[in-house]
Motif scaffolding. Structure first.
Motif, PDB file in Angstrom:
ATOM      1  N   ASN B 137      23.168  41.312  52.996  1.00 12.26           N
ATOM      2  CA  ASN B 137      23.968  42.535  53.942  1.00 12.26           C
ATOM      3  C   ASN B 137      24.682  42.830  53.857  1.00 12.26           C
ATOM      4  O   ASN B 137      25.696  43.837  54.128  1.00 12.26           O
ATOM      5  N   ASN B 138      25.528  41.255  54.062  1.00 14.46           N
ATOM      6  CA  ASN B 138      27.114  41.375  54.149  1.00 14.46           C
ATOM      7  C   ASN B 138      27.798  40.910  53.604  1.00 14.46           C
ATOM      8  O   ASN B 138      28.861  40.829  53.784  1.00 14.46           O
ATOM      9  N   ARG B 139      27.586  41.317  52.104  1.00 12.44           N
ATOM     10  CA  ARG B 139      28.215  41.155  51.314  1.00 12.44           C
ATOM     11  C   ARG B 139      28.308  42.662  49.621  1.00 12.44           C
ATOM     12  O   ARG B 139      28.093  42.719  50.401  1.00 12.44           O
ATOM     13  N   SER B 140      30.059  42.520  50.120  1.00  8.29           N
ATOM     14  CA  SER B 140      30.018  43.804  49.793  1.00  8.29           C
ATOM     15  C   SER B 140      30.401  43.769  48.088  1.00  8.29           C
ATOM     16  O   SER B 140      29.516  42.985  47.648  1.00  8.29           O
ATOM     17  N   ASN B 141      30.243  44.280  46.921  1.00  6.70           N
ATOM     18  CA  ASN B 141      30.600  44.910  46.156  1.00  6.70           C
ATOM     19  C   ASN B 141      31.015  43.354  45.638  1.00  6.70           C
ATOM     20  O   ASN B 141      30.915  42.620  44.055  1.00  6.70           O
ATOM     21  N   PHE B 142      32.066  42.679  45.770  1.00  9.27           N
ATOM     22  CA  PHE B 142      33.139  42.103  45.222  1.00  9.27           C
ATOM     23  C   PHE B 142      32.434  40.554  44.795  1.00  9.27           C
ATOM     24  O   PHE B 142      32.458  39.777  44.695  1.00  9.27           O
ATOM     25  N   THR B 330      43.493  54.386  40.983  1.00 10.19           N
ATOM     26  CA  THR B 330      42.598  55.586  42.134  1.00 10.19           C
ATOM     27  C   THR B 330      41.530  56.320  41.164  1.00 10.19           C
ATOM     28  O   THR B 330      41.403  56.981  41.656  1.00 10.19           O
ATOM     29  N   THR B 331      42.021  56.577  39.812  1.00  9.41           N
ATOM     30  CA  THR B 331      41.301  57.392  38.917  1.00  9.41           C
ATOM     31  C   THR B 331      40.166  56.751  39.243  1.00  9.41           C
ATOM     32  O   THR B 331      39.016  57.277  39.928  1.00  9.41           O
ATOM     33  N   LEU B 332      39.838  55.249  39.115  1.00  2.00           N
ATOM     34  CA  LEU B 332      38.563  54.021  39.893  1.00  2.00           C
ATOM     35  C   LEU B 332      37.773  54.348  41.567  1.00  2.00           C
ATOM     36  O   LEU B 332      36.458  54.959  40.722  1.00  2.00           O
ATOM     37  N   ALA B 391      41.097  34.155  33.773  1.00  2.00           N
ATOM     38  CA  ALA B 391      39.576  34.462  33.566  1.00  2.00           C
ATOM     39  C   ALA B 391      39.631  35.479  35.445  1.00  2.00           C
ATOM     40  O   ALA B 391      38.384  35.970  35.492  1.00  2.00           O
ATOM     41  N   PHE B 392      40.141  35.060  36.606  1.00  2.00           N
ATOM     42  CA  PHE B 392      39.991  35.258  37.833  1.00  2.00           C
ATOM     43  C   PHE B 392      40.228  37.497  37.649  1.00  2.00           C
ATOM     44  O   PHE B 392      39.969  38.120  37.814  1.00  2.00           O
ATOM     45  N   ALA B 393      41.412  37.565  36.638  1.00  6.81           N
ATOM     46  CA  ALA B 393      42.176  38.674  36.244  1.00  6.81           C
ATOM     47  C   ALA B 393      41.004  39.945  35.934  1.00  6.81           C
ATOM     48  O   ALA B 393      40.657  40.717  36.048  1.00  6.81           O
ATOM     49  N   LYS B 394      40.563  38.803  34.624  1.00  4.27           N
ATOM     50  CA  LYS B 394      38.983  39.633  33.508  1.00  4.27           C
ATOM     51  C   LYS B 394      37.547  39.416  34.941  1.00  4.27           C
ATOM     52  O   LYS B 394      37.653  40.815  34.263  1.00  4.27           O
ATOM     53  N   ALA B 399      34.669  43.901  36.352  1.00  2.00           N
ATOM     54  CA  ALA B 399      33.220  44.411  37.248  1.00  2.00           C
ATOM     55  C   ALA B 399      34.203  45.713  38.070  1.00  2.00           C
ATOM     56  O   ALA B 399      33.645  45.915  38.912  1.00  2.00           O
ATOM     57  N   ASP B 400      35.577  46.035  37.532  1.00  2.72           N
ATOM     58  CA  ASP B 400      36.004  47.269  38.159  1.00  2.72           C
ATOM     59  C   ASP B 400      36.030  47.951  39.548  1.00  2.72           C
ATOM     60  O   ASP B 400      35.777  48.267  40.454  1.00  2.72           O
TER      61      ASP B 400
END
Lengths: 99, 489
Positions: B137-142, B330-332, B391-394, B399-400
């Protein structure tokens, strides 16, 4: 796989399977293999079945198109050093400034 | 300097040369056990230019600050360390023959018993965790996306940082079993033809007078560069090969190359900050989160470990080199809510025989040959830097979660820049199970000698991608246990 991609993939695969099943049924009906469906010997009813096959093929094509468009939009591209998605390039501001 | 073994004088149980993190840790253990110990420091109790100048040397490879990267006075480099701490992960101990990665001759299980005591010495709560339990529950989308990525999150803890000079000097000065001396620099050993060290010959930095301190067991704890330099010098002076029958003394120098601002990123400002970390138990006890590639990623790309830091900008509009990615984000997000920052990366170096310390013909004020350091990066260093960054940038983009602008050297459009060193000196007296492969054995005893031990990061066969201080304190405590056993035999 995200929701939209799952949905469109499902639409494509599901429609294809349904159209294939109806198509097989049509063949079996025409060869009088399934007596339970003898009522479908009526040419009018067979036309309904045939048109539903075609509808399913159209829906499958639509699903495929949406899916490939989506994949194209989600494709990662490099643009002026930025790692972006293809959809971002619709915005003028995202295009390389050198252009 | 071979001598008569029957020579008598005051004989200490243990003679420790070097009063830095390793030497002081050892002295604390022996003080607690009532063992008669001499702790000898080449510098004074305070910094002096005269002492610090002894660390001057020459570079053959990349530019390396030999004098500024370490401190030569009581407390050693703990006088300027920043306090980052994390134990080595298991993967640093395991050999990977496909990339000539040796692993360690001992397993992490041989060091973990000393972790708690080591943390206590550097004032980190030993009960603290290295991987906080963050509920779903404490985890974000990230973090939901991170679970499916090629990266793991890892956490560092901070020591205040402990300045050993202030923290432990009184305790040691007041202990009757501990004899402290300063401004006495090791210049030679007295030893028997069987390789038993009898005495450490010391030269006073101010008077240039020599004296010898005798002991039963000796520990050289002068740091990752100086340990090798002193042994090379003493070997050359006496035409012996202590610890060097393999020819590896001074070789396999490793660092942690740091590359700052390897990428800029913009993110939707809600994706990253929703994780709830445990509350710090002291002002410095907060945790700091990094990301490192999974084992599978490392094996697939045949690269070494690294840690990536997401450094957020406090002023989001103050930084971007260009703003052409902003409309994308900002579109995202559908609104003008974003935050920005940079990616930094710290990379593990492969132990290479060519990265080495040798001696110059030029000598310092003590008459010791100066250091020549040959430190270079190779293709595996570059790959171990670029691949995880790409890979990290990807991962962020796919994952938007955000968008990234990569430095041109990351994308391969430009040469790699010179890294900033982490001031972590490792590997020059590497540990190995036999003397044809290393300089010290698994108890850190120098091959070719009976009673000379090496403490500090110079014994690391691999350096992982985390800071070396905590590990060297663990190793020093382990060594103290071994020496206590030897003395009781």
């Amino acid at each position: 796989m995200d929701t939209f991609r799952t949905l469109t993939t499902g639409l494509f695969v599901g429609s294809l399977i349904i159209s294939f099943i109806i198509f097989i049924l049509l063949i079996l009906i025409s060869k009088k293999k399934i007596h339970l469906l003898d009522g479908y010997q009526d040419p009018q009813r067979r036309r309904y079945l045939l048109s539903s096959v075609l509808s399913m093929v159209v829906i499958a094509t639509l699903g495929l198109k949406l899916n490939t468009d989506y994949l194209e939009e989600e494709r990662i591209v490099m643009c002026d050093g930025w790692m972006l998605k293809q959809k971002d390039l619709k915005s003028d501001a995202c295009r390389p400034q050198s252009n | 300097m071979p001598v008569d073994p029957n020579q008598t004088d005051e004989i200490f149980d243990i003679v420790i040369i070097g009063a830095g993190a390793a030497g002081i840790t050892l002295a604390l253990q022996f003080a607690a056990a009532g063992i008669k110990t001499a702790l000898i420091e080449g510098g004074g109790y305070q910094h002096s230019d005269q002492s610090q100048k002894i660390y001057n040397g020459f570079n053959e490879g990349l530019n390396y600050p030999l004098d500024e990267s370490r401190l030569r006075f009581w407390g050693g480099s703990t006088n300027h360390w920043s306090g980052w701490c994390r134990p080595f992960d298991d993967k640093a101990f395991v050999p990977r023959p496909s990339i000539d990665y040796p692993g360690w001759s001992i397993g992490s299980e041989q060091l973990s018993p000393y972790l708690s005591k080591a943390l206590d010495i550097i004032e980190i709560d030993p009960a603290s965790t290295w991987q906080p339990e963050i509920t779903h529950n404490n985890r974000s989308n990230f973090y939901q996306a991170l679970l499916e990525s090629d990266f793991n999150e890892i956490y560092f803890r901070w020591s205040p940082p402990t300045r050993f000079r202030y923290k432990y000097i009184e305790e040691l000065q007041q202990d009757d079993n501990i004899s402290l001396s300063v401004n006495d620099s090791l210049i030679n050993f007295e030893y028997t033809s069987e390789g038993e060290i009898l005495g450490a010959v010391l030269r006073n930095l101010e008077t240039h007078e020599d004296r010898t301190v005798y002991g039963k067991q000796f520990v050289l704890a002068c740091g990752g560069i100086e340990n090798a330099r002193l042994l090379l010098h003493i070997n050359a002076e006496n035409d012996v090969d202590f610890g060097n029958s393999s020819g590896y003394l001074g070789k396999y120098f490793m660092e942690h190359p740091h590359f700052y601002e390897a990428a800029e990123f913009v993110m939707i400002d809600t994706v990253y900050k929703h994780d709830i970390l445990p509350a710090p138990t002291a002002p410095w006890q907060h945790m700091y989160r990094f990301f490192c590639p999974t084992d599978n990623f490392l094996k697939k790309h045949k690269i070494l470990d690294s840690t990536i830091r997401m450094r957020m900008y406090q002023q989001r509009k103050a930084m971007l080199s260009s703003i052409d990615g902003l409309s994308a984000i900002t579109t995202l997000s559908g609104k003008d809510k974003w935050q920005a920052g940079v990616l930094d990366i710290v990379v593990e170096q492969p132990p290479l025989v060519t990265n080495a310390i040798t001696l110059s013909d030029e000598t310092d004020d003590l008459g010791l040959h100066k250091t020549i350091l040959n430190w270079r990066l190779t293709e595996i260093d570059y790959n171990s830097t670029r691949q995880p960054l790409l890979a990290f940038a990807k991962f962020l983009v796919e994952a938007d979660l955000g968008r990234c602008k990569l430095a041109s050297w990351v994308t391969g459009d430009q040469e790699m820049p010179e890294p900033q060193p982490g001031m972590h000196h490792m590997g020059t007296t590497r540990m190995a199970t036999n003397e044809s492969e290393g300089v010290v054995d698994t108890d850190c005893k120098l091959y070719g000698t009976k009673n000379l031990y090496i403490a500090g990061s110079s014994v690391y066969p691999t350096g992982a991608s985390v800071n070396p201080t905590l590990m060297l304190i663990q190793l020093a405590i382990r060594l103290s246990e071994h020496l206590k056993k030897r003395l009781s035999e």
